[in-house]
Design a protein around this motif. Structure first.
Motif, PDB file in Angstrom:
ATOM      1  N   ALA A  20       0.723  -1.280   0.031  1.00 27.45           N
ATOM      2  CA  ALA A  20       0.099   0.097  -0.097  1.00 27.45           C
ATOM      3  C   ALA A  20       0.932   1.298  -0.062  1.00 27.45           C
ATOM      4  O   ALA A  20       0.644   2.099  -0.511  1.00 27.45           O
ATOM      5  N   HIS A  21       1.975   1.150   0.739  1.00 26.25           N
ATOM      6  CA  HIS A  21       2.807   2.262   0.780  1.00 26.25           C
ATOM      7  C   HIS A  21       3.488   2.695  -0.655  1.00 26.25           C
ATOM      8  O   HIS A  21       3.221   4.009  -0.946  1.00 26.25           O
ATOM      9  N   ARG A  22       3.918   1.689  -1.344  1.00 23.34           N
ATOM     10  CA  ARG A  22       4.703   2.106  -2.651  1.00 23.34           C
ATOM     11  C   ARG A  22       3.642   2.663  -3.413  1.00 23.34           C
ATOM     12  O   ARG A  22       3.714   3.494  -4.432  1.00 23.34           O
ATOM     13  N   LEU A  23       2.401   1.829  -3.535  1.00 24.36           N
ATOM     14  CA  LEU A  23       1.395   2.303  -4.527  1.00 24.36           C
ATOM     15  C   LEU A  23       0.674   3.570  -4.134  1.00 24.36           C
ATOM     16  O   LEU A  23       0.405   4.422  -5.132  1.00 24.36           O
ATOM     17  N   GLU A  24       0.522   4.168  -2.791  1.00 27.14           N
ATOM     18  CA  GLU A  24       0.171   5.369  -2.714  1.00 27.14           C
ATOM     19  C   GLU A  24       1.297   6.511  -3.073  1.00 27.14           C
ATOM     20  O   GLU A  24       0.823   7.464  -3.714  1.00 27.14           O
ATOM     21  N   LEU A  25       2.548   6.149  -2.839  1.00 33.12           N
ATOM     22  CA  LEU A  25       3.346   7.008  -3.304  1.00 33.12           C
ATOM     23  C   LEU A  25       3.308   7.311  -4.978  1.00 33.12           C
ATOM     24  O   LEU A  25       3.871   8.347  -5.296  1.00 33.12           O
ATOM     25  N   ALA A  26       3.200   6.194  -5.577  1.00 33.60           N
ATOM     26  CA  ALA A  26       3.278   6.396  -7.166  1.00 33.60           C
ATOM     27  C   ALA A  26       1.878   7.073  -7.504  1.00 33.60           C
ATOM     28  O   ALA A  26       2.082   8.015  -8.436  1.00 33.60           O
ATOM     29  N   ILE A  27       0.830   6.997  -6.618  1.00 29.57           N
ATOM     30  CA  ILE A  27      -0.345   7.732  -6.955  1.00 29.57           C
ATOM     31  C   ILE A  27      -0.067   9.213  -6.657  1.00 29.57           C
ATOM     32  O   ILE A  27      -0.281  10.007  -7.583  1.00 29.57           O
ATOM     33  N   PHE A  28       0.671   9.757  -5.640  1.00 28.81           N
ATOM     34  CA  PHE A  28       0.873  11.100  -5.489  1.00 28.81           C
ATOM     35  C   PHE A  28       1.959  11.562  -6.431  1.00 28.81           C
ATOM     36  O   PHE A  28       1.830  12.928  -6.965  1.00 28.81           O
ATOM     37  N   ALA A  29       2.733  10.830  -6.875  1.00 27.58           N
ATOM     38  CA  ALA A  29       3.804  11.089  -8.169  1.00 27.58           C
ATOM     39  C   ALA A  29       3.357  11.482  -9.326  1.00 27.58           C
ATOM     40  O   ALA A  29       3.284  12.578  -9.909  1.00 27.58           O
ATOM     41  N   ALA A  30       2.125  10.748  -9.620  1.00 28.42           N
ATOM     42  CA  ALA A  30       1.321  10.655 -10.894  1.00 28.42           C
ATOM     43  C   ALA A  30       0.729  11.914 -10.678  1.00 28.42           C
ATOM     44  O   ALA A  30       0.332  12.710 -11.770  1.00 28.42           O
ATOM     45  N   ARG A  31      -0.021  12.389  -9.445  1.00 27.73           N
ATOM     46  CA  ARG A  31      -0.895  13.513  -9.128  1.00 27.73           C
ATOM     47  C   ARG A  31       0.077  14.794  -9.536  1.00 27.73           C
ATOM     48  O   ARG A  31      -0.155  15.629 -10.194  1.00 27.73           O
ATOM     49  N   ASP A  32       1.326  14.760  -8.887  1.00 28.17           N
ATOM     50  CA  ASP A  32       2.080  15.817  -8.934  1.00 28.17           C
ATOM     51  C   ASP A  32       2.638  15.689 -10.435  1.00 28.17           C
ATOM     52  O   ASP A  32       2.928  16.996 -10.836  1.00 28.17           O
ATOM     53  N   ALA A  33       2.858  15.007 -11.308  1.00 26.24           N
ATOM     54  CA  ALA A  33       3.117  14.885 -12.749  1.00 26.24           C
ATOM     55  C   ALA A  33       2.045  15.374 -13.607  1.00 26.24           C
ATOM     56  O   ALA A  33       2.558  15.449 -14.750  1.00 26.24           O
ATOM     57  N   SER A  34       0.757  15.688 -12.939  1.00 27.26           N
ATOM     58  CA  SER A  34      -0.485  15.740 -13.682  1.00 27.26           C
ATOM     59  C   SER A  34      -0.958  14.875 -14.650  1.00 27.26           C
ATOM     60  O   SER A  34      -1.584  15.040 -15.844  1.00 27.26           O
ATOM     61  N   ASP A  35      -0.546  13.555 -14.276  1.00 24.23           N
ATOM     62  CA  ASP A  35      -0.905  12.345 -15.139  1.00 24.23           C
ATOM     63  C   ASP A  35      -2.303  11.713 -14.557  1.00 24.23           C
ATOM     64  O   ASP A  35      -2.306  11.044 -13.789  1.00 24.23           O
ATOM     65  N   ALA A  36      -3.385  12.364 -15.093  1.00 28.71           N
ATOM     66  CA  ALA A  36      -4.717  12.006 -14.518  1.00 28.71           C
ATOM     67  C   ALA A  36      -4.808  10.714 -14.796  1.00 28.71           C
ATOM     68  O   ALA A  36      -5.584   9.923 -13.684  1.00 28.71           O
ATOM     69  N   GLU A  37      -4.715  10.096 -15.786  1.00 39.47           N
ATOM     70  CA  GLU A  37      -5.027   8.677 -16.342  1.00 39.47           C
ATOM     71  C   GLU A  37      -4.446   7.592 -15.625  1.00 39.47           C
ATOM     72  O   GLU A  37      -4.874   6.486 -15.061  1.00 39.47           O
ATOM     73  N   CYS A  38      -3.029   8.042 -15.170  1.00 37.77           N
ATOM     74  CA  CYS A  38      -2.335   7.299 -14.289  1.00 37.77           C
ATOM     75  C   CYS A  38      -2.970   7.209 -12.870  1.00 37.77           C
ATOM     76  O   CYS A  38      -2.826   6.098 -12.038  1.00 37.77           O
ATOM     77  N   VAL A  39      -3.085   8.036 -12.276  1.00 38.22           N
ATOM     78  CA  VAL A  39      -4.020   8.237 -11.123  1.00 38.22           C
ATOM     79  C   VAL A  39      -4.893   7.511 -11.002  1.00 38.22           C
ATOM     80  O   VAL A  39      -5.101   6.682 -10.056  1.00 38.22           O
ATOM     81  N   LYS A  40      -5.918   7.403 -12.209  1.00 37.40           N
ATOM     82  CA  LYS A  40      -7.127   6.648 -12.060  1.00 37.40           C
ATOM     83  C   LYS A  40      -6.752   5.380 -11.870  1.00 37.40           C
ATOM     84  O   LYS A  40      -7.260   4.247 -11.434  1.00 37.40           O
ATOM     85  N   ARG A  41      -5.701   4.921 -12.943  1.00 41.73           N
ATOM     86  CA  ARG A  41      -5.626   3.405 -12.937  1.00 41.73           C
ATOM     87  C   ARG A  41      -4.774   2.792 -11.797  1.00 41.73           C
ATOM     88  O   ARG A  41      -5.114   1.759 -11.096  1.00 41.73           O
ATOM     89  N   LEU A  42      -4.073   3.723 -11.048  1.00 40.06           N
ATOM     90  CA  LEU A  42      -3.482   3.416  -9.891  1.00 40.06           C
ATOM     91  C   LEU A  42      -4.303   3.259  -8.792  1.00 40.06           C
ATOM     92  O   LEU A  42      -4.284   2.448  -7.639  1.00 40.06           O
ATOM     93  N   LEU A  43      -5.437   4.081  -8.633  1.00 40.30           N
ATOM     94  CA  LEU A  43      -6.424   4.071  -7.577  1.00 40.30           C
ATOM     95  C   LEU A  43      -7.247   3.044  -7.742  1.00 40.30           C
ATOM     96  O   LEU A  43      -7.678   2.096  -6.654  1.00 40.30           O
ATOM     97  N   VAL A  44      -7.294   2.524  -8.969  1.00 42.13           N
ATOM     98  CA  VAL A  44      -8.335   1.290  -9.241  1.00 42.13           C
ATOM     99  C   VAL A  44      -7.706   0.123  -8.660  1.00 42.13           C
ATOM    100  O   VAL A  44      -8.063  -0.871  -8.090  1.00 42.13           O
ATOM    101  N   ARG A  45      -6.337   0.147  -8.826  1.00 41.32           N
ATOM    102  CA  ARG A  45      -5.285  -1.030  -8.468  1.00 41.32           C
ATOM    103  C   ARG A  45      -5.361  -1.061  -7.049  1.00 41.32           C
ATOM    104  O   ARG A  45      -5.036  -2.269  -6.339  1.00 41.32           O
ATOM    105  N   TYR A  46      -5.252   0.200  -6.309  1.00 35.89           N
ATOM    106  CA  TYR A  46      -5.164   0.175  -4.923  1.00 35.89           C
ATOM    107  C   TYR A  46      -6.451  -0.416  -4.336  1.00 35.89           C
ATOM    108  O   TYR A  46      -6.544  -1.290  -3.365  1.00 35.89           O
ATOM    109  N   LYS A  47      -7.523   0.115  -4.955  1.00 38.02           N
ATOM    110  CA  LYS A  47      -9.084  -0.224  -4.278  1.00 38.02           C
ATOM    111  C   LYS A  47      -9.088  -1.777  -4.165  1.00 38.02           C
ATOM    112  O   LYS A  47      -9.926  -2.392  -3.782  1.00 38.02           O
TER     113      LYS A  47
END
Length: 262
Positions: free
Chosen positions: A209-236
């Protein structure tokens, strides 16, 4: 501050004022220092960057440490170890804090020796052990040596990414841990796209969960909305979303609930 606990203290860092605390490791009969926050140049309190989850409850203490550094004048002093006449006259200050700075100097220099040793191995085109890479990345992260980390990461990234692609990991998970720390350093340095690549490589070697959360926030910071969605689905799919990720999961046009009766 709890009894016996060393208060946060500040130093000048690569991007502003770095705030450190001491981490006691009683099982190993030692302690280490860890950068928990940075106050960027300019000193605006609302710009304080908290690097670790446990720093959230220490925001006021971090700002107080930065103010103490500014008032003390220590950052403007020039010290020569061979010239006692340049040693700071600190009798008017906090003796414990002064001794902490001396111990921090010892820890900083020991870390520097290890970083230089591994840099020498890389310059000789020799391949260091993954555990050695992990150890130096830990030191670079703990001391928030962002400028120093950049060329080191460039040198070891091909080794780490190769391990990720081939799924090569040791029993202590040093490769995945190294890639996660690489991402942390890149994100702190303002390179979210590079951080995202490192986090996603770390996830190939072990998903938590920790690594995945870090990836989600990095995607947000990189303005990669599609990656954020994909990683959130993976997390949930594996864990309930914590509150800090819930806002990212809501559509941008979703109505905000005020809590008041309508």
């Amino acid at each position: 501050m709890a009894s016996g606990e060393i208060s946060e203290f500040a130093t000048l860092g690569d991007l502003g004022i770095d705030i450190f605390h001491r981490v006691n490791q009683p099982n190993q009969r030692r302690h280490r220092y860890e950068c928990i926050a940075t106050l960027p140049e300019g000193g605006q309190p609302d710009r304080l960057q908290l690097h670790l989850p446990n720093a959230k409850g220490r925001r006021k203490a971090c700002l107080a440490a930065a103010h103490r550094l500014d008032r003390s004048g220590l950052a403007r002093m020039r010290l020569s170890l061979a010239d006692p006449g340049t040693y700071p006259p600190y009798a008017q200050g906090d003796l414990i804090e002064f001794l902490v700075y001396l111990d921090f100097l010892r820890a900083w220099k020991i870390a520097e020796f290890e970083i230089v040793r591994l840099e020498g191995i890389l310059q000789e085109n020799r391949r260091p052990a993954i555990a050695e890479i992990s150890g130096v990345l830990r030191l670079l992260l703990d001391f928030n040596k962002l400028h120093r980390a950049r060329p080191f990461i460039d040198a070891v990234a091909p080794i780490l990414l190769d391990h990720a692609e081939q799924g090569i990991e040791d029993r202590w998970q040093n490769a995945g841990y190294s890639l996660r720390m690489t991402g942390d350093l890149q994100r702190r340095a303002g390179a979210p796209k590079a951080a995202l690549q490192s986090y996603e490589a770390a996830l190939k070697l072990g998903e938590n969960a920790h690594r995945l959360e870090l990836a989600i926030f990095a995607a947000r910071d990189a303005s990669d909305a599609e990656c954020v969605k994909r990683l959130l689905v993976r997390y949930k799919a594996r864990w309930p979303l914590p509150e800090r990720l819930e806002a990212l999961a809501r559509p941008a046009d979703a109505p905000q609930i005020s809590g008041a009766a309508s």
